[in-house]
Design a protein around this motif. Structure first.
Motif, PDB file in Angstrom:
ATOM      1  N   LYS A  33       0.147   9.854  -7.908  1.00  0.00           N
ATOM      2  CA  LYS A  33       0.696   8.526  -8.167  1.00  0.00           C
ATOM      3  C   LYS A  33       0.826   7.783  -6.845  1.00  0.00           C
ATOM      4  CE  LYS A  33       3.572  10.093 -12.072  1.00  0.00           C
ATOM      5  NZ  LYS A  33       4.954  10.197 -12.607  1.00  0.00           N
ATOM      6  N   ASP A  45      -6.717   4.130  -9.315  1.00  0.00           N
ATOM      7  CA  ASP A  45      -6.803   4.445 -10.745  1.00  0.00           C
ATOM      8  C   ASP A  45      -5.780   5.498 -11.154  1.00  0.00           C
ATOM      9  OD1 ASP A  45      -7.910   6.592  -9.461  1.00  0.00           O
ATOM     10  OD2 ASP A  45      -9.791   6.616 -10.597  1.00  0.00           O
ATOM     11  N   VAL A  46      -4.667   5.545 -10.430  1.00  0.00           N
ATOM     12  CA  VAL A  46      -3.573   6.447 -10.782  1.00  0.00           C
ATOM     13  C   VAL A  46      -2.343   5.598 -11.094  1.00  0.00           C
ATOM     14  CG1 VAL A  46      -4.464   8.323  -9.350  1.00  0.00           C
ATOM     15  CG2 VAL A  46      -2.843   6.685  -8.362  1.00  0.00           C
ATOM     16  N   PRO A  47      -1.359   6.154 -11.807  1.00  0.00           N
ATOM     17  CA  PRO A  47      -0.137   5.390 -12.090  1.00  0.00           C
ATOM     18  C   PRO A  47       0.488   4.861 -10.807  1.00  0.00           C
ATOM     19  CG  PRO A  47      -0.189   7.392 -13.388  1.00  0.00           C
ATOM     20  CD  PRO A  47      -1.326   7.497 -12.426  1.00  0.00           C
ATOM     21  N   THR A  48       0.839   3.586 -10.826  1.00  0.00           N
ATOM     22  CA  THR A  48       1.336   2.918  -9.620  1.00  0.00           C
ATOM     23  C   THR A  48       2.571   2.094  -9.957  1.00  0.00           C
ATOM     24  OG1 THR A  48      -0.876   2.801  -8.645  1.00  0.00           O
ATOM     25  CG2 THR A  48       0.759   1.248  -7.804  1.00  0.00           C
ATOM     26  N   GLU A 102      -5.041  -1.150 -12.072  1.00  0.00           N
ATOM     27  CA  GLU A 102      -5.207  -0.962 -13.515  1.00  0.00           C
ATOM     28  C   GLU A 102      -3.956  -0.411 -14.191  1.00  0.00           C
ATOM     29  OE1 GLU A 102      -8.291   1.151 -16.693  1.00  0.00           O
ATOM     30  OE2 GLU A 102      -8.588   1.387 -14.532  1.00  0.00           O
ATOM     31  N   HIS A 103      -3.325   0.577 -13.575  1.00  0.00           N
ATOM     32  CA  HIS A 103      -2.170   1.234 -14.203  1.00  0.00           C
ATOM     33  C   HIS A 103      -0.923   0.972 -13.357  1.00  0.00           C
ATOM     34  CE1 HIS A 103      -5.103   3.279 -16.716  1.00  0.00           C
ATOM     35  NE2 HIS A 103      -5.709   3.726 -15.637  1.00  0.00           N
ATOM     36  N   ALA A 104      -0.488  -0.270 -13.305  1.00  0.00           N
ATOM     37  CA  ALA A 104       0.609  -0.640 -12.407  1.00  0.00           C
ATOM     38  C   ALA A 104       1.732  -1.342 -13.146  1.00  0.00           C
ATOM     39  CB  ALA A 104       0.097  -1.536 -11.291  1.00  0.00           C
ATOM     40  N   ASP A 105       2.946  -1.081 -12.674  1.00  0.00           N
ATOM     41  CA  ASP A 105       4.137  -1.790 -13.131  1.00  0.00           C
ATOM     42  C   ASP A 105       4.853  -2.347 -11.911  1.00  0.00           C
ATOM     43  OD1 ASP A 105       4.078  -1.295 -16.023  1.00  0.00           O
ATOM     44  OD2 ASP A 105       4.425   0.803 -15.475  1.00  0.00           O
TER      45      ASP A 105
END
Length: 274
Positions: free
Chosen positions: A115, A214-217, A242-245
């Motif tokens: 992450k 491309d990992v949770p961020t 892509e996978h971000a909050d």
């Protein structure tokens, strides 16, 4: 003292504490791994292995006259990862360190990455350009360079005493210890590295690097950040990963990892465990 020697012969200092899943920290300009002490101690006491290095020319790493750019910073981080055999790593970057994390993944891959966390981070691009009209005018960074070249000691004291921690806001408690610790870290580094590092963190376009993550961020940013304004950084960056909050902290400063460590640490731990 623990060091790794890079391919171009530079000694990079690092801290490596504890055991368990590794969390690697990338500090901001012009500081050192000491800026992460509140996070390192918090996580090592909760069963994590924490790693933090001093960027070349900063802190206890070698004060070399070359390689003060994001490609080399990322390569140095990769050297630490390889030297320690780290895998399943959570990479956490603050300010310029956020750019270093993004460039590391874009250039060296995410095979060892679990992450990422970008805190008050510089990406995608700090300086104002035709394609980035919301950025800060280059004259701001020219002023930084001039201050480093002429009286960096006073310049660093002014940053720490004012906008970095929001100590210039009415009614804020001002910690002289925090100010002095910031100044101590900054003055331990090389004036040349700091001078050239301004270009590295402000004029490097990380747009494609962010798209490569491309990992949770998780992005954490204070909406009163006077160093890296949120409008031109995190609010743009979250749309590119892509996978971000994004979590926004009302009223918090660029230096929230220190002055609001309890708040940041709780969210950091929650994301690591999720």
């Amino acid at each position: 003292m623990p060091f790794v020697t890079t391919r171009d012969g530079v000694e990079i200092f690092y801290k490596d504490w504890g055991s368990g899943q590794p969390v690697m920290f990338h500090h901001g300009w012009p500081l050192s791994s000491d800026d992460w002490d509140a996070q390192l101690l918090f996580l090592v006491r909760r069963g994590y292995r924490v790693v933090a290095h001093d960027r070349r020319g900063h802190g206890r790493s070698a004060q070399v006259g070359h390689g003060h750019d994001m490609d080399r910073y990322a390569a140095d981080a990769a050297a630490v990862v390889a030297h320690l055999g780290l895998r399943d790593v959570v990479h956490v970057g603050h300010c310029a360190g956020g750019g270093e994390v993004a460039r590391y993944i874009a250039r060296h891959g995410a095979d060892r990455v679990a992450k990422t966390v970008l805190i008050a981070a510089a990406p995608p691009l700090m300086v104002q350009t035709k394609s980035n009209p919301a950025g800060l005018p280059v004259e701001v960074f020219d002023g930084f360079r001039e201050a480093v070249a002429t009286d960096r000691s006073q310049f660093y004291l002014d940053i720490a005493s004012g906008p970095f921690y929001g100590f210039n806001r009415p009614g804020r408690y001002v910690s002289q210890g925090i100010i002095q610790n910031w100044w101590r870290q900054a003055m331990a580094g090389s004036a040349q590295a700091h001078h050239e590092g301004i270009t590295a963190f402000s004029e490097t376009d990380f747009t494609d690097d962010l798209r490569a993550i491309d990992v949770p961020t998780l992005l954490l940013h204070g909406d009163d950040d006077q160093i890296v304004p949120i409008a031109s950084s995190a609010r743009s960056a979250v749309t590119l990963v892509e996978h971000a909050d994004l979590k926004v902290y009302p009223g918090l400063s660029h230096g929230m990892c220190t002055v609001n460590a309890d708040t940041v640490n709780a969210d950091l731990l929650g994301f690591i465990k999720s």
